[in-house]
Design an enzyme around this catalytic site. Structure first.
Site, mmCIF file in Angstrom:
data_model
loop_
_atom_site.group_PDB
_atom_site.id
_atom_site.type_symbol
_atom_site.label_atom_id
_atom_site.label_comp_id
_atom_site.label_asym_id
_atom_site.label_seq_id
_atom_site.Cartn_x
_atom_site.Cartn_y
_atom_site.Cartn_z
ATOM 1 C CB SER A 133 -0.941 -0.046 1.206
ATOM 2 O OG SER A 133 -1.983 0.877 1.070
ATOM 3 C CG HIS A 245 -5.678 -2.739 0.301
ATOM 4 N ND1 HIS A 245 -4.948 -2.294 -0.776
ATOM 5 C CD2 HIS A 245 -5.089 -2.175 1.406
ATOM 6 C CE1 HIS A 245 -3.972 -1.491 -0.363
ATOM 7 N NE2 HIS A 245 -4.036 -1.425 0.959
#
Length: 274
Positions: A133, A245
Protein backbone atom coordinates in the site's frame (compact mmCIF):
# COMPACT_ATOMS: atom_id res chain seq x y z
CA UNK A 1 27.50 8.14 7.09
CA UNK A 2 24.76 10.39 8.45
CA UNK A 3 25.20 11.66 12.02
CA UNK A 4 22.03 12.90 13.70
CA UNK A 5 21.73 15.59 16.36
CA UNK A 6 22.38 12.96 19.03
CA UNK A 7 25.81 12.22 17.56
CA UNK A 8 24.77 8.63 16.90
CA UNK A 9 25.16 7.51 13.26
CA UNK A 10 21.88 6.80 11.47
CA UNK A 11 21.30 3.09 11.09
CA UNK A 12 22.73 2.23 14.52
CA UNK A 13 20.90 -0.46 16.49
CA UNK A 14 20.02 1.04 19.87
CA UNK A 15 17.89 -1.62 21.56
CA UNK A 16 16.56 -5.14 20.98
CA UNK A 17 13.63 -6.54 22.98
CA UNK A 18 12.48 -10.14 22.61
CA UNK A 19 8.71 -10.65 22.32
CA UNK A 20 6.74 -13.73 23.24
CA UNK A 21 5.71 -15.78 20.23
CA UNK A 22 3.73 -18.97 19.80
CA UNK A 23 5.97 -19.99 16.89
CA UNK A 24 8.94 -22.20 17.59
CA UNK A 25 10.69 -21.57 14.27
CA UNK A 26 10.80 -17.76 14.36
CA UNK A 27 11.99 -15.34 17.03
CA UNK A 28 10.29 -11.94 17.16
CA UNK A 29 11.79 -8.72 18.53
CA UNK A 30 11.07 -5.02 18.71
CA UNK A 31 14.15 -3.09 17.61
CA UNK A 32 14.97 0.57 18.20
CA UNK A 33 17.43 2.20 15.81
CA UNK A 34 18.62 5.67 14.93
CA UNK A 35 17.38 7.67 11.94
CA UNK A 36 18.42 11.30 11.47
CA UNK A 37 18.79 11.74 15.24
CA UNK A 38 15.44 10.08 15.99
CA UNK A 39 14.71 6.80 17.75
CA UNK A 40 12.59 4.66 15.40
CA UNK A 41 11.12 1.24 16.13
CA UNK A 42 10.06 -1.85 14.19
CA UNK A 43 9.51 -5.60 14.31
CA UNK A 44 12.37 -7.99 13.57
CA UNK A 45 11.59 -11.64 12.76
CA UNK A 46 14.50 -14.08 12.72
CA UNK A 47 14.08 -17.68 11.49
CA UNK A 48 15.77 -20.34 13.57
CA UNK A 49 18.53 -21.67 11.35
CA UNK A 50 22.10 -22.87 11.58
CA UNK A 51 23.57 -19.86 9.85
CA UNK A 52 22.97 -16.29 8.69
CA UNK A 53 20.02 -15.63 6.36
CA UNK A 54 19.41 -12.97 3.73
CA UNK A 55 17.69 -9.82 4.96
CA UNK A 56 14.42 -8.27 3.82
CA UNK A 57 12.67 -5.01 4.68
CA UNK A 58 8.87 -4.96 4.81
CA UNK A 59 7.46 -1.46 4.37
CA UNK A 60 4.06 -1.15 6.01
CA UNK A 61 1.10 0.78 4.66
CA UNK A 62 -1.25 3.24 6.30
CA UNK A 63 -0.28 5.95 8.76
CA UNK A 64 0.04 5.86 12.54
CA UNK A 65 -2.17 3.11 14.03
CA UNK A 66 -3.81 2.32 10.69
CA UNK A 67 -1.80 -0.22 8.72
CA UNK A 68 0.71 -1.14 11.42
CA UNK A 69 2.68 -4.27 10.46
CA UNK A 70 1.09 -7.42 11.82
CA UNK A 71 3.27 -9.82 13.77
CA UNK A 72 1.88 -12.79 11.87
CA UNK A 73 2.72 -11.18 8.53
CA UNK A 74 6.32 -10.48 9.49
CA UNK A 75 6.84 -13.98 10.92
CA UNK A 76 5.22 -15.63 7.90
CA UNK A 77 7.79 -13.91 5.69
CA UNK A 78 10.63 -14.98 7.99
CA UNK A 79 9.47 -18.59 7.74
CA UNK A 80 10.53 -18.42 4.10
CA UNK A 81 14.17 -18.09 5.11
CA UNK A 82 14.70 -14.33 5.51
CA UNK A 83 15.53 -12.08 8.45
CA UNK A 84 12.65 -9.62 8.11
CA UNK A 85 12.52 -6.09 9.55
CA UNK A 86 9.33 -4.03 9.42
CA UNK A 87 9.93 -0.42 10.49
CA UNK A 88 7.01 1.37 12.11
CA UNK A 89 8.40 4.68 10.75
CA UNK A 90 9.06 7.71 12.91
CA UNK A 91 6.36 8.92 15.28
CA UNK A 92 4.76 5.49 15.66
CA UNK A 93 4.59 3.06 18.61
CA UNK A 94 6.81 5.20 20.82
CA UNK A 95 9.21 6.24 18.07
CA UNK A 96 10.29 9.86 17.88
CA UNK A 97 9.40 12.36 15.16
CA UNK A 98 6.39 12.63 12.87
CA UNK A 99 5.06 10.24 10.23
CA UNK A 100 5.08 12.18 6.95
CA UNK A 101 3.52 9.58 4.63
CA UNK A 102 6.59 9.32 2.43
CA UNK A 103 8.36 12.57 3.24
CA UNK A 104 11.47 12.68 5.42
CA UNK A 105 10.32 9.42 7.02
CA UNK A 106 11.44 7.64 3.85
CA UNK A 107 14.93 7.94 5.36
CA UNK A 108 13.81 5.55 8.10
CA UNK A 109 13.75 2.78 5.47
CA UNK A 110 17.15 3.73 4.09
CA UNK A 111 18.69 3.64 7.58
CA UNK A 112 16.85 0.40 8.36
CA UNK A 113 18.78 -1.18 5.48
CA UNK A 114 22.06 -0.09 7.09
CA UNK A 115 20.89 -1.38 10.46
CA UNK A 116 19.73 -4.80 9.32
CA UNK A 117 22.99 -5.41 7.45
CA UNK A 118 24.84 -5.01 10.77
CA UNK A 119 22.95 -7.82 12.52
CA UNK A 120 24.86 -11.07 13.18
CA UNK A 121 21.92 -13.15 11.91
CA UNK A 122 22.11 -11.51 8.47
CA UNK A 123 24.11 -12.82 5.54
CA UNK A 124 26.04 -10.17 3.57
CA UNK A 125 24.39 -9.12 0.32
CA UNK A 126 21.65 -7.07 -1.26
CA UNK A 127 18.51 -6.32 0.74
CA UNK A 128 15.19 -6.79 -1.09
CA UNK A 129 12.11 -4.80 -0.05
CA UNK A 130 8.39 -5.46 -0.04
CA UNK A 131 6.16 -2.38 0.06
CA UNK A 132 2.49 -2.78 0.87
CA UNK A 133 0.00 0.00 0.00
CA UNK A 134 1.62 3.30 1.08
CA UNK A 135 4.73 1.22 1.82
CA UNK A 136 5.37 0.99 -1.92
CA UNK A 137 6.26 4.68 -1.85
CA UNK A 138 8.74 4.00 0.94
CA UNK A 139 10.27 0.93 -0.71
CA UNK A 140 10.69 2.46 -4.16
CA UNK A 141 12.05 5.71 -2.68
CA UNK A 142 14.72 3.69 -0.87
CA UNK A 143 15.52 1.74 -4.04
CA UNK A 144 15.93 5.02 -5.92
CA UNK A 145 18.10 6.67 -3.29
CA UNK A 146 20.58 4.13 -1.99
CA UNK A 147 22.95 1.33 -2.90
CA UNK A 148 22.66 -2.22 -1.66
CA UNK A 149 18.95 -2.62 -2.41
CA UNK A 150 17.78 -5.82 -4.06
CA UNK A 151 14.58 -6.46 -6.00
CA UNK A 152 11.43 -4.67 -4.84
CA UNK A 153 7.88 -6.01 -4.57
CA UNK A 154 5.01 -3.51 -4.78
CA UNK A 155 1.92 -5.13 -3.26
CA UNK A 156 -1.37 -3.25 -3.52
CA UNK A 157 0.85 -0.23 -3.91
CA UNK A 158 0.15 3.47 -4.34
CA UNK A 159 1.90 4.67 -7.49
CA UNK A 160 0.27 8.09 -7.96
CA UNK A 161 -0.68 10.08 -4.86
CA UNK A 162 -2.61 12.58 -6.98
CA UNK A 163 -4.96 9.71 -7.85
CA UNK A 164 -5.19 8.68 -4.20
CA UNK A 165 -6.32 12.18 -3.27
CA UNK A 166 -9.13 12.00 -5.84
CA UNK A 167 -10.10 8.39 -5.06
CA UNK A 168 -9.99 8.43 -1.27
CA UNK A 169 -12.26 11.19 -0.01
CA UNK A 170 -11.80 9.73 3.48
CA UNK A 171 -8.05 10.47 3.31
CA UNK A 172 -8.18 14.02 1.99
CA UNK A 173 -8.10 15.71 5.39
CA UNK A 174 -5.05 13.66 6.42
CA UNK A 175 -3.31 14.23 3.08
CA UNK A 176 -3.88 18.00 3.22
CA UNK A 177 -2.54 18.09 6.78
CA UNK A 178 0.49 15.84 6.24
CA UNK A 179 1.41 16.36 2.56
CA UNK A 180 -0.50 19.47 1.51
CA UNK A 181 -3.00 20.22 -1.24
CA UNK A 182 -2.19 18.55 -4.58
CA UNK A 183 -2.70 21.79 -6.50
CA UNK A 184 -0.43 23.78 -4.18
CA UNK A 185 2.18 21.28 -3.00
CA UNK A 186 2.76 19.64 -6.40
CA UNK A 187 6.38 18.68 -5.67
CA UNK A 188 5.37 16.93 -2.43
CA UNK A 189 2.87 14.78 -4.30
CA UNK A 190 5.21 14.01 -7.17
CA UNK A 191 8.02 12.99 -4.82
CA UNK A 192 5.60 10.46 -3.28
CA UNK A 193 4.38 9.15 -6.65
CA UNK A 194 6.70 6.54 -8.23
CA UNK A 195 5.11 6.96 -11.68
CA UNK A 196 6.93 10.31 -11.91
CA UNK A 197 10.41 8.86 -11.36
CA UNK A 198 10.41 5.34 -12.81
CA UNK A 199 13.48 6.26 -14.90
CA UNK A 200 15.53 6.47 -11.69
CA UNK A 201 14.68 2.92 -10.59
CA UNK A 202 17.49 0.45 -11.29
CA UNK A 203 16.25 -2.75 -9.61
CA UNK A 204 13.79 -5.44 -10.75
CA UNK A 205 10.24 -4.77 -9.61
CA UNK A 206 7.31 -7.10 -9.09
CA UNK A 207 3.78 -5.68 -8.96
CA UNK A 208 1.12 -7.63 -7.05
CA UNK A 209 -2.43 -6.28 -6.97
CA UNK A 210 -6.01 -7.41 -6.50
CA UNK A 211 -8.32 -6.35 -9.34
CA UNK A 212 -11.12 -5.54 -6.87
CA UNK A 213 -9.00 -3.43 -4.52
CA UNK A 214 -11.24 -0.61 -3.30
CA UNK A 215 -8.57 1.15 -1.21
CA UNK A 216 -5.83 1.33 -3.84
CA UNK A 217 -7.56 0.70 -7.20
CA UNK A 218 -5.81 -1.54 -9.68
CA UNK A 219 -5.14 1.38 -12.02
CA UNK A 220 -2.18 2.20 -9.72
CA UNK A 221 -0.66 -1.13 -10.78
CA UNK A 222 -1.35 -0.50 -14.45
CA UNK A 223 0.11 3.02 -14.34
CA UNK A 224 3.30 1.81 -12.68
CA UNK A 225 3.60 -1.10 -15.11
CA UNK A 226 3.13 1.21 -18.10
CA UNK A 227 5.82 3.56 -16.80
CA UNK A 228 8.25 0.70 -16.15
CA UNK A 229 7.62 -0.78 -19.59
CA UNK A 230 8.06 2.59 -21.28
CA UNK A 231 11.40 3.01 -19.47
CA UNK A 232 12.60 -0.46 -20.38
CA UNK A 233 12.78 -1.69 -16.78
CA UNK A 234 12.90 -5.28 -15.55
CA UNK A 235 9.50 -5.93 -14.00
CA UNK A 236 6.79 -8.53 -13.55
CA UNK A 237 3.13 -8.12 -12.69
CA UNK A 238 0.64 -10.52 -11.11
CA UNK A 239 -2.97 -9.37 -10.93
CA UNK A 240 -5.29 -11.45 -8.73
CA UNK A 241 -8.79 -11.46 -10.13
CA UNK A 242 -11.52 -10.48 -7.68
CA UNK A 243 -9.20 -9.91 -4.71
CA UNK A 244 -9.29 -6.76 -2.59
CA UNK A 245 -6.59 -4.88 -0.71
CA UNK A 246 -5.90 -7.86 1.55
CA UNK A 247 -6.16 -11.39 0.18
CA UNK A 248 -7.88 -14.36 1.87
CA UNK A 249 -5.32 -16.41 3.83
CA UNK A 250 -5.01 -19.36 1.45
CA UNK A 251 -4.63 -17.16 -1.62
CA UNK A 252 -2.35 -14.84 0.31
CA UNK A 253 0.01 -17.72 1.12
CA UNK A 254 0.09 -18.74 -2.54
CA UNK A 255 0.79 -15.17 -3.61
CA UNK A 256 3.57 -14.94 -1.00
CA UNK A 257 5.12 -18.16 -2.31
CA UNK A 258 5.20 -16.67 -5.81
CA UNK A 259 6.68 -13.42 -4.47
CA UNK A 260 9.50 -15.18 -2.63
CA UNK A 261 10.25 -17.44 -5.58
CA UNK A 262 10.61 -14.33 -7.75
CA UNK A 263 12.70 -12.56 -5.08
CA UNK A 264 15.06 -15.51 -4.76
CA UNK A 265 15.54 -15.73 -8.52
CA UNK A 266 16.12 -12.00 -9.01
CA UNK A 267 18.32 -11.71 -5.94
CA UNK A 268 20.57 -14.45 -7.27
CA UNK A 269 20.78 -12.75 -10.66
CA UNK A 270 21.58 -9.37 -9.12
CA UNK A 271 24.24 -10.66 -6.74
CA UNK A 272 26.13 -12.34 -9.58
CA UNK A 273 26.70 -8.91 -11.15
CA UNK A 274 26.84 -6.90 -7.89
Amino acid sequence: MNIGETGIPSGTLLQRDLLQSHRQDVRLYVLTYSSEGLRVKGYLAVPDSKGPCPALIFCRGGIRKVGMPRKRRVMTMAERGYVVFAPFYRGNEGGEGRDEFGGEDRLDVIHAITMIKSLPEVKPGLVPLIGFSRGSIMALSAAKACQGVGPVVVWGGVSDLFDTYEERVDLRRMLKRVVGHPRKQIDAYQSRSPVYWVDALKVPIMIVHGTSDALVPVRHAWKLAEGLKRSGKDFAMELHEGFGHRFPREQDDKALDAVFEWLSQKLQQMEISY
